[in-house]
Enzyme design. Sequence first.
Site, mmCIF file in Angstrom:
data_model
loop_
_atom_site.group_PDB
_atom_site.id
_atom_site.type_symbol
_atom_site.label_atom_id
_atom_site.label_comp_id
_atom_site.label_asym_id
_atom_site.label_seq_id
_atom_site.Cartn_x
_atom_site.Cartn_y
_atom_site.Cartn_z
ATOM 1 N N CYS A 1 0.862 -1.174 0.000
ATOM 2 C CA CYS A 1 0.000 0.000 0.000
ATOM 3 C C CYS A 1 0.900 1.226 0.000
ATOM 4 O O CYS A 1 2.099 1.113 0.227
ATOM 5 C CB CYS A 1 -0.856 0.050 1.257
ATOM 6 S SG CYS A 1 -1.870 -1.414 1.491
ATOM 7 N N ARG B 1 1.573 1.731 -5.931
ATOM 8 C CA ARG B 1 1.659 0.745 -4.861
ATOM 9 C C ARG B 1 0.300 0.151 -4.499
ATOM 10 O O ARG B 1 0.210 -0.788 -3.712
ATOM 11 C CB ARG B 1 2.258 1.380 -3.603
ATOM 12 C CG ARG B 1 3.666 1.906 -3.792
ATOM 13 C CD ARG B 1 4.186 2.479 -2.510
ATOM 14 N NE ARG B 1 4.284 1.482 -1.474
ATOM 15 C CZ ARG B 1 5.285 0.632 -1.325
ATOM 16 N NH1 ARG B 1 6.305 0.673 -2.149
ATOM 17 N NH2 ARG B 1 5.289 -0.258 -0.360
ATOM 18 N N TRP C 1 -3.907 -1.430 -1.310
ATOM 19 C CA TRP C 1 -3.891 -2.638 -2.147
ATOM 20 C C TRP C 1 -4.372 -3.730 -1.215
ATOM 21 O O TRP C 1 -3.652 -4.166 -0.320
ATOM 22 C CB TRP C 1 -2.457 -2.885 -2.626
ATOM 23 C CG TRP C 1 -2.274 -4.157 -3.362
ATOM 24 C CD1 TRP C 1 -1.739 -5.322 -2.886
ATOM 25 C CD2 TRP C 1 -2.589 -4.427 -4.730
ATOM 26 N NE1 TRP C 1 -1.712 -6.268 -3.868
ATOM 27 C CE2 TRP C 1 -2.225 -5.761 -5.002
ATOM 28 C CE3 TRP C 1 -3.152 -3.654 -5.756
ATOM 29 C CZ2 TRP C 1 -2.404 -6.344 -6.256
ATOM 30 C CZ3 TRP C 1 -3.319 -4.247 -6.999
ATOM 31 C CH2 TRP C 1 -2.947 -5.561 -7.233
ATOM 32 N N ASN D 1 0.573 -0.524 6.229
ATOM 33 C CA ASN D 1 0.947 -1.283 5.038
ATOM 34 C C ASN D 1 1.562 -2.574 5.539
ATOM 35 O O ASN D 1 2.554 -2.537 6.264
ATOM 36 C CB ASN D 1 1.972 -0.470 4.234
ATOM 37 C CG ASN D 1 2.571 -1.261 3.079
ATOM 38 O OD1 ASN D 1 1.998 -2.243 2.642
ATOM 39 N ND2 ASN D 1 3.715 -0.819 2.597
ATOM 40 N N GLY D 2 0.962 -3.704 5.208
ATOM 41 C CA GLY D 2 1.510 -4.979 5.683
ATOM 42 C C GLY D 2 0.402 -5.923 6.082
ATOM 43 O O GLY D 2 -0.750 -5.757 5.682
ATOM 44 N N GLU E 1 8.063 -20.571 -19.600
ATOM 45 C CA GLU E 1 7.968 -19.213 -19.061
ATOM 46 C C GLU E 1 9.144 -18.357 -19.548
ATOM 47 O O GLU E 1 8.971 -17.179 -19.872
ATOM 48 C CB GLU E 1 7.900 -19.277 -17.520
ATOM 49 C CG GLU E 1 7.859 -17.947 -16.806
ATOM 50 C CD GLU E 1 6.724 -17.012 -17.214
ATOM 51 O OE1 GLU E 1 5.825 -17.425 -17.954
ATOM 52 O OE2 GLU E 1 6.782 -15.839 -16.806
ATOM 53 N N LYS F 1 8.744 -14.870 -21.693
ATOM 54 C CA LYS F 1 9.353 -13.591 -21.297
ATOM 55 C C LYS F 1 10.173 -13.036 -22.455
ATOM 56 O O LYS F 1 10.110 -11.854 -22.772
ATOM 57 C CB LYS F 1 10.270 -13.744 -20.068
ATOM 58 C CG LYS F 1 9.604 -13.996 -18.744
ATOM 59 C CD LYS F 1 8.852 -12.822 -18.177
ATOM 60 C CE LYS F 1 7.424 -12.777 -18.582
ATOM 61 N NZ LYS F 1 6.443 -13.552 -17.887
ATOM 62 N N GLU G 1 7.887 -11.764 -25.448
ATOM 63 C CA GLU G 1 6.994 -10.622 -25.213
ATOM 64 C C GLU G 1 7.723 -9.297 -25.000
ATOM 65 O O GLU G 1 7.198 -8.260 -25.353
ATOM 66 C CB GLU G 1 5.975 -10.893 -24.105
ATOM 67 C CG GLU G 1 6.523 -11.013 -22.707
ATOM 68 C CD GLU G 1 5.426 -11.307 -21.684
ATOM 69 O OE1 GLU G 1 5.723 -11.932 -20.674
ATOM 70 O OE2 GLU G 1 4.281 -10.893 -21.911
ATOM 71 N N HIS H 1 13.438 -34.359 -32.822
ATOM 72 C CA HIS H 1 12.258 -34.713 -33.613
ATOM 73 C C HIS H 1 11.788 -33.551 -34.488
ATOM 74 O O HIS H 1 10.625 -33.502 -34.888
ATOM 75 C CB HIS H 1 11.124 -35.189 -32.690
ATOM 76 C CG HIS H 1 11.467 -36.438 -31.943
ATOM 77 N ND1 HIS H 1 11.594 -37.667 -32.556
ATOM 78 C CD2 HIS H 1 11.779 -36.630 -30.644
ATOM 79 C CE1 HIS H 1 11.933 -38.574 -31.668
ATOM 80 N NE2 HIS H 1 12.059 -37.978 -30.485
ATOM 81 N N LYS I 1 -2.032 -5.401 -19.612
ATOM 82 C CA LYS I 1 -1.781 -6.043 -18.322
ATOM 83 C C LYS I 1 -2.918 -6.973 -17.927
ATOM 84 O O LYS I 1 -2.702 -8.028 -17.369
ATOM 85 C CB LYS I 1 -1.568 -4.963 -17.246
ATOM 86 C CG LYS I 1 -1.152 -5.511 -15.893
ATOM 87 C CD LYS I 1 0.215 -6.162 -15.937
ATOM 88 C CE LYS I 1 0.564 -6.927 -14.693
ATOM 89 N NZ LYS I 1 1.592 -7.957 -14.931
HETATM 90 C C1 F6R Z 1 2.994 -12.717 -19.435
HETATM 91 C C2 F6R Z 1 1.749 -12.302 -18.823
HETATM 92 C C3 F6R Z 1 0.480 -12.914 -19.301
HETATM 93 C C4 F6R Z 1 -0.466 -13.184 -18.127
HETATM 94 C C5 F6R Z 1 -1.822 -13.681 -18.645
HETATM 95 C C6 F6R Z 1 -2.748 -14.021 -17.505
HETATM 96 O O1 F6R Z 1 4.087 -12.098 -18.861
HETATM 97 O O2 F6R Z 1 1.742 -11.490 -17.935
HETATM 98 O O3 F6R Z 1 0.722 -14.081 -20.010
HETATM 99 O O4 F6R Z 1 0.121 -14.134 -17.304
HETATM 100 O O5 F6R Z 1 -2.413 -12.696 -19.435
HETATM 101 O O6 F6R Z 1 -3.003 -12.921 -16.704
HETATM 102 P P1 F6R Z 1 -3.588 -13.087 -15.273
HETATM 103 O O7 F6R Z 1 -2.585 -13.816 -14.445
HETATM 104 O O8 F6R Z 1 -3.821 -11.690 -14.787
HETATM 105 O O9 F6R Z 1 -4.856 -13.879 -15.387
#
Ligand code: F6R
Length: 614
Positions: free
Chosen positions: A2, A28, A75, A101-102, A485, A489, A492, A508, A609
Amino acid sequence: MCGIAGYVGPRKESVRLVLDNLKRLEYRGYDSAGVAVATSAGVRVLKKEGKLGNLVGALGDLATASGTVIAHTRWATHGRPSDQNAHPHTDCDGKIALIHNGIVENYLELKEKLLADGHKFASDTDTEVLVHLIESEYRVLGDMEQAVRSALRKVTGAYAICVVSEYEPGTIYAAKTASPLILGLGDGENFLASDIPAIMRHTRRVIVMEDGDFAKITAGGVILTDLESRPIDRKEFAVTWDVHTAEKGGYPHFMLKEIHEQPKTIRDTLRGRVTDEGQIVFPDFRLSPARLLDFNRIFIVACGTAYHAGMVGKSFFEHLLRRPVEVQVASEFRYSDPLVDSKTLAIIISQSGETADTLAALREAKAKGATTLAIVNVVGSSIAREADEVLYTYAGPEICVASTKAYVTQLVSLYLFGLYIAQQENKLSKDIVASYVEDLLAIPDKMAGVLADTKAVEKIALRLSNTSSCFFFLGRGLDFAVSMEGALKMKEISYIHAEAYPAGELKHGPLALVEPGVTVVCLATQSALYDKMLSNVKEVKAREGIAVAVVKENDQGLDERSVDAVLTVPSTRHDVLMPILAIVPLQLLAYYIASDLGREIDQPRNLAKSVTVE
Ligand code: F6R
């Protein structure tokens, strides 16, 4: 996570000033906000659900009010976002106001006692116990400073708190353990905040409070002691960064900041969930042990990075519980007429809690009679609200579109939940559970060690950003899940094509693509599969591909003569926990390559996001 801001001094319209400072901390947390102003006439409080703008719009005559001010942007961790759950919280008489915050770990036990003593609670938060505890101590001691100290001695958990009161309107009491708090020193006035950017327009003289510090802040000065009143000497320093750098904690991008926050987020996610004896507890859990044992099918459903966490979860659950677990991407699950019934547990993983496909999958599973457990970061999100049970990942707000700290906390939550089921089933001895817990508790420090020295990864990143036309990420078993993963990364944020393969599949098909200029990242952290990985590395080098190995410390099989770069991570006794550590060099590799290529790291093209459309 927070945001906290405060001010003591003679300025007019100090409420407005503190809310302007708080604006810089909205990253935050942004689900609700509130402010308290203390004057000799009393304490006034205003709180509003939603972004800080909602609070500012509702200020009325508070907009021009002056006095000692504390303010908070929340948050949520305990209690959904709402006006009541927003901070500040007040005591029964509205004479003391507190922001926090915590997490207060022993809040249930404290709340029970306070309720029995007649205290009236107005929110569902853990925080509110703190202010009632201070009130109750004040009734006995008649002194605010002693009351705050005495209350804090009864609290376990993580906190940064600030308290104002009608009893001492010109003073803020502040204390901190695990959550951040900084003091900004002015001339005849003083500021405090969770983070430096909040106060930079007013002063550049800063003291960073450390764990266990207690501060009495007045316009005339700051007195720092420990909780037992022993004086503490903290050096003040001058901030020389610009505001934008400061918002990112001095890092060039939120992504790098969030990668470096991972050890803390893992600690936060473990906090309160493991006992001193190394057993798992979920204090607010509603799913009965009997219900958990009754499931004959487990699904894990998620998208993107959260799905990759689910892949690790599947292996771990099957390893530990010897029960079949299916993991599916949400967009496939919802249209696949899944074999789900009332004996199914559907584990839904999501950072945002709002991903449209994941939410639809949750609804599909519920409609078919499954019990749903959500592993979610955002409190009060749709998935958290609609699931039968929630395990929160305490990653705090993740700003960078590419997920990093949420991923590692999802892994921790899955490990904890797997161990929890094993405990209920008596599948594992107490000692074995405790040995997993011990390993998990050691991970934050090990990860901090990896993050303290990133030279090797920076060096190879610099070379690869110019030479690598595409990437393969190879691994076997859990290393394959981590490879998925790592490849995500890379693509993207760097926009370089990257693909993950189970290492045995190389021959293969994909091997046809390996040639100079193609990088193959080979993960070899699983001891039982190590020799097989060595053969794959050789296959890559024989075709003059660039090989980057990710290995455990003290590795004997791969070095700079056999591969182009070796990235080393500390080991754990249980190889199944290695994904949490192994992902870090892959996050950093993607980051440094993207940075070298000048990409928009925090907001990669075409991505959002929170994906709230199908
Ligand atoms: C990759 C990334 C996305 C999310 C995906 C699911 O770095 O951030 O692949 O993981 O869109 O999002 P959430 O977890 O918010 O359901």
